[in-house]
Design a protein around this motif. Structure first.
Motif, PDB file in Angstrom:
ATOM      1  N   UNK A 149      11.951 100.984  67.228  1.00 32.16           N
ATOM      2  CA  UNK A 149      11.918 101.219  68.673  1.00 32.16           C
ATOM      3  C   UNK A 149      13.120 100.515  69.280  1.00 32.16           C
ATOM      4  N   UNK A 150      13.869 101.225  70.105  1.00 29.08           N
ATOM      5  CA  UNK A 150      15.064 100.584  70.664  1.00 29.08           C
ATOM      6  C   UNK A 150      15.176 100.801  72.162  1.00 29.08           C
ATOM      7  N   UNK A 151      15.620  99.769  72.846  1.00 21.51           N
ATOM      8  CA  UNK A 151      15.946  99.865  74.271  1.00 21.51           C
ATOM      9  C   UNK A 151      17.340 100.454  74.434  1.00 21.51           C
ATOM     10  N   UNK A 152      17.496 101.296  75.442  1.00 20.86           N
ATOM     11  CA  UNK A 152      18.834 101.800  75.795  1.00 20.86           C
ATOM     12  C   UNK A 152      18.980 101.673  77.316  1.00 20.86           C
ATOM     13  N   UNK A 153      19.892 100.833  77.745  1.00 20.94           N
ATOM     14  CA  UNK A 153      20.107 100.668  79.190  1.00 20.94           C
ATOM     15  C   UNK A 153      20.841 101.900  79.718  1.00 20.94           C
ATOM     16  N   UNK A 154      20.285 102.516  80.774  1.00 21.87           N
ATOM     17  CA  UNK A 154      20.900 103.746  81.308  1.00 21.87           C
ATOM     18  C   UNK A 154      21.443 103.556  82.719  1.00 21.87           C
ATOM     19  N   UNK A 155      20.992 102.527  83.408  1.00 19.09           N
ATOM     20  CA  UNK A 155      21.477 102.287  84.772  1.00 19.09           C
ATOM     21  C   UNK A 155      21.414 100.786  85.021  1.00 19.09           C
ATOM     22  N   UNK A 156      22.447 100.293  85.670  1.00 18.51           N
ATOM     23  CA  UNK A 156      22.464  98.862  86.018  1.00 18.51           C
ATOM     24  C   UNK A 156      22.343  98.727  87.524  1.00 18.51           C
ATOM     25  N   UNK A 175      24.695 101.445  89.171  1.00 21.64           N
ATOM     26  CA  UNK A 175      25.752 102.130  88.423  1.00 21.64           C
ATOM     27  C   UNK A 175      25.110 102.842  87.243  1.00 21.64           C
ATOM     28  N   UNK A 176      25.099 104.185  87.283  1.00 22.29           N
ATOM     29  CA  UNK A 176      24.501 104.926  86.176  1.00 22.29           C
ATOM     30  C   UNK A 176      25.483 104.973  85.018  1.00 22.29           C
ATOM     31  N   UNK A 177      24.953 104.801  83.826  1.00 26.35           N
ATOM     32  CA  UNK A 177      25.789 104.933  82.629  1.00 26.35           C
ATOM     33  C   UNK A 177      25.992 106.418  82.362  1.00 26.35           C
ATOM     34  N   UNK A 178      27.163 106.791  81.822  1.00 24.48           N
ATOM     35  CA  UNK A 178      27.427 108.229  81.673  1.00 24.48           C
ATOM     36  C   UNK A 178      26.501 108.851  80.629  1.00 24.48           C
ATOM     37  N   UNK A 179      26.209 110.132  80.833  1.00 23.62           N
ATOM     38  CA  UNK A 179      25.330 110.855  79.918  1.00 23.62           C
ATOM     39  C   UNK A 179      25.857 110.755  78.489  1.00 23.62           C
ATOM     40  N   UNK A 180      27.172 110.960  78.335  1.00 22.97           N
ATOM     41  CA  UNK A 180      27.770 110.962  76.999  1.00 22.97           C
ATOM     42  C   UNK A 180      27.566 109.615  76.298  1.00 22.97           C
ATOM     43  N   UNK A 181      27.808 108.543  77.061  1.00 20.73           N
ATOM     44  CA  UNK A 181      27.673 107.203  76.476  1.00 20.73           C
ATOM     45  C   UNK A 181      26.220 106.929  76.047  1.00 20.73           C
ATOM     46  N   UNK A 182      25.271 107.375  76.865  1.00 17.82           N
ATOM     47  CA  UNK A 182      23.855 107.173  76.517  1.00 17.82           C
ATOM     48  C   UNK A 182      23.508 107.965  75.252  1.00 17.82           C
ATOM     49  N   UNK A 200      16.074 102.095  79.843  1.00 17.03           N
ATOM     50  CA  UNK A 200      15.877 100.936  80.717  1.00 17.03           C
ATOM     51  C   UNK A 200      16.771 100.918  81.939  1.00 17.03           C
ATOM     52  N   UNK A 201      16.232 100.342  83.000  1.00 16.57           N
ATOM     53  CA  UNK A 201      17.013 100.076  84.205  1.00 16.57           C
ATOM     54  C   UNK A 201      16.081  99.477  85.236  1.00 16.57           C
TER      55      UNK A 201
END
Ligand code: SAH
Ligand code: SF4
Ligand code: F3S
Length: 440
Positions: A149-156, A175-182, A200-201
């Motif tokens: 199970x992993x966390x992925x930050x998508x918005x700060x 600040x949303x992280x870009x779709x590609x980067x996620x 996460x955010x």
């Protein structure tokens, strides 16, 4: 001998995910982790300042960790996270043992800061706002304890400015992280054996609103679900006003999205909600939950509640209890209001005495206990899909899609597998079950 690091993390899942990335970063520059701070060359405290208690904990930890320097004069003490961002040099004055300071804005600068500190300078890098190159941080891998199970930050950050909250000050604007980067990170994680992705955010449901061409959070859910190997998707935290119909429909439509949602309501009284500047009413919140329950039957709701906000009366508090009764949350996280420096609520009139907060808290918790007893008995005899995550004391443990822990008998070969489990015994915090079938 290689250098060793020790990290102590406080606060929310975002902070834990930041620590996972810092671990990956430190590994990349030749440090090895240790669980014993006394043998570390670098101690990092990733701090939280959401309430007063975590602030005090950090100072007492630094007091202890500075003893390390007596044995190892080259050892470094670093402080990152929200308390660092809020207090900066003020904290260094209180705790001069600090060598390095940064925040979630500039984690990617850590390797340079270590160099500066090793050269004998105080490396205090607290910025007013995130630097332009903050996205560099995504280039570093995270290092996790849970392989499945992993966390992925998508918005700060957060644009909401609730009157009690320090987060907009400590984490900056959304600040949303870009779709590609996620998606790239999700692909990397799946290749590594991860089966559950937890987005996460501070306010995940606002993802994509700040793009030149705004997109909805539901679009991200669909894109993540299309990646081969993603078996489960969770997300935290959503804000009730951003939980749009299309997101609720996507939750119902995408099989991998888990049947669980953490949706803080904070208070039930409309008068208190307005003072908090939450931008919704009790009725609006209950309507969103009704819509969720209608679209995602069996959804397990959880929430955050603040008890004793300035001027909260017994009558106001009854509305909080009423929401808890009506929604029937599987889990609640309740906090006594804690005044935070510089927030509007700090200087409001009518602060509630601590004894009253304690009384209300205990009423809330006893109500919740009875609800949890009732909800957990529903599981008995049912068959649940469980992702087997770990082995503890010779037993396997995993979670249902509703985020309940289940203890099972079984061999190590089941680790990382999704299995159908019949629940044989249910108590509020744990379920016992027997594996009926290995699904995938
Ligand atoms: N972004 C999330 C929550 C972030 S902080 C949201 O908006 O829902 C986590 C929880 O801490 C909040 O939901 C709130 O219940 C609690 N909290 C925040 N500031 C607080 C304060 N000053 N006193 C007590 N609890 C607080
Ligand atoms: Fe704080 Fe409100 Fe933002 Fe949540 S939505 S982080 S409580 S300001
Ligand atoms: Fe704490 Fe910062 Fe998270 S204040 S709760 S670590 S965003």
């Amino acid at each position: 001998m290689g250098k060793k690091f020790f990290i102590k993390t406080f606060g929310c899942q975002m902070n834990f995910n930041d620590s996972e990335r810092i671990r990956g970063m430190l590994r990349g520059i030749g440090y090895e982790p240790t669980d014993n701070w006394e043998e570390a060359d670098l101690i990092l405290l990733n701090t939280c300042t959401i309430r007063e208690k975590p602030d005090q904990k950090v100072l007492s930890h630094i007091g202890e960790y500075k003893k390390l320097k007596e044995k190892n004069p080259n050892a470094l003490i670093a402080v990152s996270g929200c308390l660092a961002q809020r207090t900066g040099w003020e904290l260094v004055q209180k705790a001069p043992a600090i060598d390095i300071m940064f925040s979630s804005f500039n984690m990617h600068q850590l390797p340079e800061l270590i160099n500066q500190a090793q050269a004998g300078y105080k490396a205090i890098a607290i910025l007013d706002s995130p630097p332009e190159d903050e996205d560099k941080v995504w280039e570093f891998p995270t290092e996790r304890d849970n392989p499945y199970c992993a966390y992925v930050t998508i918005i700060k950050g957060c644009d909401k400015n609730c009157t009690y909250c320090v987060v907009p000050r400590t984490r900056g604007k959304e600040r949303s992280r870009s779709l590609e980067s996620i998606l790239e990170e999700v692909r990397r994680l799946v290749d590594d054996g991860v089966r559950e992705i937890h987005l996460l955010g501070q306010n995940v449901t606002a993802w994509g609103k700040d793009f030149d061409k705004p997109v909805s959070f539901s679009h991200l859910l669909y894109e993540v679900s299309k990646i081969e190997g993603v078996e489960r998707i969770r997300f935290t935290t959503g804000h009730p006003t951003d939980l749009t119909d299309d997101t609720i429909e996507a939750m119902a439509d995408i099989p991998q999205v888990c049947n669980a949602l953490h949706l803080p309501f904070q208070a039930g009284s409309n008068r208190v909600l307005e003072l908090m500047d939450r931008k919704y009413t009790k009725e609006f919140y209950l309507e969103r939950v009704a819509k969720l329950k209608e679209n995602v039957p069996d959804i397990a709701m959880s929430t955050d509640i603040i008890v004793g906000f300035p001027t909260e009366s017994d009558e106001d508090f009854e509305h909080t209890l009423d929401v808890v009764r009506q929604v029937e949350f599987e889990q609640i996280f309740s906090f006594k209001f804690s005044p935070r420096p510089g927030t509007p609520a700090e200087s409001m009139e009518g602060h509630v005495p601590d004894e009253v907060k304690t009384q209300r808290m205990s009423r809330l918790l006893s109500l919740q206990k009875s609800i949890m007893g009732k909800l957990s008995s529903r599981y008995e005899g049912s068959v649940q899909e469980v992702l087997v995550e770990d082995e503890k004391d010779g037993k396997l443990v995993g979670r249902t899609t509703t985020n309940k822990w289940v203890t099972l008998e079984g061999g190590k070969e089941l680790l990382g597998k999704l299995v159908a489990v019949e629940i044989t015994k249910a108590s509020p915090f744990n379920l016992l079950g027997e594996v009926r079938e290995v699904l995938r």
